[in-house]
Design a protein around this motif. Structure first.
Motif, short mmCIF file in Angstrom:
data_model
loop_
_atom_site.label_atom_id
_atom_site.label_comp_id
_atom_site.label_asym_id
_atom_site.label_seq_id
_atom_site.Cartn_x
_atom_site.Cartn_y
_atom_site.Cartn_z
N HIS A 93 53.56 -2.20 -3.90
CA HIS A 93 52.33 -1.40 -4.02
C HIS A 93 51.89 -0.82 -2.68
O HIS A 93 51.24 0.22 -2.63
CB HIS A 93 51.21 -2.23 -4.64
CG HIS A 93 51.59 -2.81 -5.97
ND1 HIS A 93 51.97 -2.02 -7.03
CD2 HIS A 93 51.70 -4.09 -6.39
CE1 HIS A 93 52.28 -2.81 -8.06
NE2 HIS A 93 52.13 -4.07 -7.69
N TYR A 94 52.27 -1.51 -1.59
CA TYR A 94 51.91 -0.99 -0.26
C TYR A 94 52.56 0.38 0.00
O TYR A 94 52.05 1.17 0.76
CB TYR A 94 52.36 -1.96 0.85
CG TYR A 94 51.41 -3.11 1.12
CD1 TYR A 94 51.02 -3.96 0.10
CD2 TYR A 94 50.89 -3.33 2.39
CE1 TYR A 94 50.15 -5.02 0.34
CE2 TYR A 94 50.02 -4.38 2.64
CZ TYR A 94 49.66 -5.22 1.60
OH TYR A 94 48.80 -6.26 1.86
N ARG A 95 53.68 0.61 -0.67
CA ARG A 95 54.37 1.89 -0.45
C ARG A 95 53.63 3.06 -1.06
O ARG A 95 53.94 4.21 -0.78
CB ARG A 95 55.79 1.82 -1.05
CG ARG A 95 56.59 0.62 -0.59
CD ARG A 95 57.18 0.81 0.78
NE ARG A 95 58.19 1.83 0.79
CZ ARG A 95 59.49 1.59 0.74
NH1 ARG A 95 59.93 0.37 0.69
NH2 ARG A 95 60.36 2.58 0.77
N LYS A 96 52.68 2.75 -1.95
CA LYS A 96 51.91 3.84 -2.57
C LYS A 96 50.81 4.32 -1.63
O LYS A 96 50.26 5.40 -1.81
CB LYS A 96 51.23 3.35 -3.85
CG LYS A 96 52.18 2.86 -4.92
CD LYS A 96 51.36 2.27 -6.06
CE LYS A 96 52.26 1.55 -7.05
NZ LYS A 96 51.47 0.65 -7.91
N LEU A 97 50.44 3.49 -0.65
CA LEU A 97 49.34 3.86 0.25
C LEU A 97 49.72 5.09 1.04
O LEU A 97 50.85 5.22 1.49
CB LEU A 97 49.06 2.71 1.22
CG LEU A 97 48.53 1.43 0.60
CD1 LEU A 97 48.63 0.29 1.62
CD2 LEU A 97 47.09 1.61 0.14
N ASN A 133 55.87 -6.28 -1.15
CA ASN A 133 54.88 -5.85 -2.13
C ASN A 133 54.99 -4.33 -2.25
O ASN A 133 54.55 -3.60 -1.36
CB ASN A 133 53.49 -6.28 -1.66
CG ASN A 133 52.40 -5.80 -2.60
OD1 ASN A 133 52.63 -4.97 -3.49
ND2 ASN A 133 51.19 -6.30 -2.41
N MET A 174 46.77 -1.92 -3.00
CA MET A 174 47.61 -3.02 -2.53
C MET A 174 47.78 -4.09 -3.59
O MET A 174 48.82 -4.75 -3.68
CB MET A 174 46.99 -3.65 -1.28
CG MET A 174 47.03 -2.76 -0.06
SD MET A 174 45.94 -3.47 1.21
CE MET A 174 46.48 -2.56 2.66
N GLU A 210 40.23 -9.51 -5.18
CA GLU A 210 41.16 -10.60 -5.47
C GLU A 210 40.74 -11.50 -6.61
O GLU A 210 41.57 -12.12 -7.26
CB GLU A 210 41.23 -11.51 -4.23
CG GLU A 210 42.40 -11.27 -3.35
CD GLU A 210 42.44 -12.34 -2.26
OE1 GLU A 210 42.33 -11.93 -1.11
OE2 GLU A 210 42.56 -13.54 -2.56
N ASP A 270 42.02 1.44 -1.09
CA ASP A 270 43.30 0.92 -0.61
C ASP A 270 43.51 -0.54 -1.00
O ASP A 270 44.64 -0.95 -1.30
CB ASP A 270 43.41 1.09 0.91
CG ASP A 270 43.59 2.55 1.32
OD1 ASP A 270 43.65 3.41 0.42
OD2 ASP A 270 43.66 2.84 2.53
N SER A 271 42.44 -1.33 -0.98
CA SER A 271 42.61 -2.76 -1.32
C SER A 271 43.02 -2.91 -2.78
O SER A 271 43.77 -3.83 -3.13
CB SER A 271 41.34 -3.55 -1.01
OG SER A 271 40.22 -2.98 -1.63
#
Ligand SMILES: *Cc1c(COP(=O)(O)O)cnc(C)c1O
Length: 441
Positions: A38-42, A36, A172, A148, A168-169
């Motif tokens: 998008h986790y790399r943007k965190l 995923n 993600m 979600e 953060d959620s």
């Protein structure tokens, strides 16, 4: 497709162990499973690890220093006797065949749901149906998971500074672009909470579908008034927007005029989800129990614009991905509402709030500008001479051996502010006050 499954075999590499280790060689095929992205943007869990790094550096240079930690928002008082007795009894029940319990209802046992409705809602003139309460193992999970059930394209607003889970959620889930150098994500709407607006940002003019509000607030320690919540509820109803109301610190409210629930505002049941936790209220940060209220009349829209009950979606999510909070823990939470439980947890909260009062008044008297601490266990301190908050962190550590949390860690509007927590022993709080006032007078 730019990555082929077959590539795994081709790139299977022979790795030798690092120098100094026994010279065995092994074949290793790294997987090529797509992640995923998008986790790399965190941003790499920046705040508390950075604090820990600076503290351990300080302790390396000053091994004899006695630090006082008023940083992380964790409770320090042990569980009350009423809760412990209830949980012990529940353990005993579980040890006997006839009263043993396996899986419970995913939404929670009725004994706890009824105690919640009676203790937190009916008593304040709010009518909530049993089916609208979802017991869980924490508000962190609930506030992280709730997004979600909404479309990926909904526009999300958060306050600045903010409890990082809300942000953060959504990162993600792919609702944002990248973060800028202040740590703010493209695509999120930020509502600055500043001295100028009494840390109570008004609803935005621009289009927003979902907003997270936290009152009493972590980190600013400020509390929403009835009028303020009314403004938000009216805004949400006019715009068809939804409010996630995080009331994790509701039991720290000391003024009886202030609302504890967003449902004390007319119309809120059609535009708001409320989250509460036993973590701060009853010392459950390690025990784990919380709940979310999703009113049945709360509607979303499907792709044709037809109404869909959010309740049905959250119920589906909850019962698919969660198997219920522990029976023993729910018995402990139920005991919070007993006469003894209310008295004992009330005494604990008063103890923390006396710490907050001492911090607030002493620091004010020694010339600091201080917010919060009246209806929340957090003090939001303005740094002296507009000092950057990490610089103040360093000075506080060096000159007073006190650890707090730099406001910038919660968002750019937290720069030049500093969070101190009232969760500590009276001795430590008094000692911290004396050190801070000496160091900065
Ligand atoms: C502590 C806290 C919670 C509670 O989280 P749990 O997972 O229930 O322990 C929720 N929201 C905020 C803003 C908090 O500070």
């Amino acid at each position: 497709m730019d990555r082929l499954p077959g590539r795994a075999a081709q790139t299977g590499v022979i790795r030798s162990h690092p120098p100094g280790q026994p010279g065995k060689r092994s074949v290793c095929s790294p997987t090529v499973i797509r992640i995923n992205q998008h986790y790399r943007k965190l941003q790499a869990g920046y705040l508390f690890p950075e604090i820990a790094r600076r503290v351990s550096g300080f302790l390396r240079d000053n091994p004899d220093a006695s630090l006082i930690k008023l940083g992380i928002g964790d409770v320090t008082e042990p569980l009350c006797p009423a809760i412990v007795t209830a949980m012990k009894r529940a353990v005993e029940e579980m040890s006997v065949r006839d009263s043993f319990r396996g899986y419970g209802p995913e939404r929670g046992y009725d004994f706890l749901i009824d105690a919640i409705i009676e203790g937190d809602y009916t008593s304040r003139g709010i009518s909530i149906d049993r089916s609208e309460i979802f017991v869980s193992d924490g508000s962190k999970c609930d506030s992280g998971n709730i997004q979600e059930v909404f479309h990926r394209d909904v526009i999300v607003a958060v306050t600045d500074p903010v409890y990082p889970v809300y942000v953060d959620s959504n990162v993600m889930a792919g609702r944002t672009g990248r973060a800028n150098d202040q740590g703010q994500y493209d695509g999120l709407v930020y509502l600055p909470a500043t001295e100028a607006n009494d840390f109570a940002p008004p609803p935005p003019d621009q289009s927003v579908d979902l907003v997270y509000l936290c009152s009493p607030n972590n980190p600013t320690g400020t509390v929403a008034t009835r009028e303020y919540l009314r403004t938000w509820v009216e805004w949400a109803r006019q715009r068809g927007a939804l409010i996630i109301f995080d009331a994790a610190y509701e039991s720290f409210i000391t003024d009886p005029e202030l609302p504890h629930s967003i449902y004390e505002i007319d119309g809120a049941k059609s535009c708001a989800i409320e989250m509460r936790s036993f973590s701060k209220r009853a010392g459950f940060t390690g025990v784990r129990c919380a709940f979310t209220v999703v009113p049945r009349e709360l509607m979303g829209a499907d792709e044709n614009g037809d109404p869909v009950a959010i309740h049905s979606l959250w119920n589906r999510r909850h019962s698919t991905k969660f198997n219920g909070a522990s029976y023993i823990v729910q018995r402990g939470a139920q005991a919070v509402y007993s006469a003894q439980g209310l008295e004992q947890t009330g005494a604990q909260i008063s103890f923390y709030m006396e710490n907050a009062r001492l911090l607030r008044e002493s620091l004010t008297n020694s010339g600091f500008t201080v917010y919060g601490g009246q209806h929340a266990p957090y003090i939001w301190l303005k740094t002296p001479n507009r000092m950057p908050s990490w610089e103040f962190f360093n000075q506080l550590l060096d000159r007073a051996q006190v650890v707090g949390t730099p406001g910038a860690g919660f968002g750019p509007s937290g720069e030049e502010f500093f969070r101190l927590s009232a969760f500590n022993s009276r001795n430590n709080v008094e000692e911290a006050i004396s050190r801070i006032t000496t160091a900065f007078s």
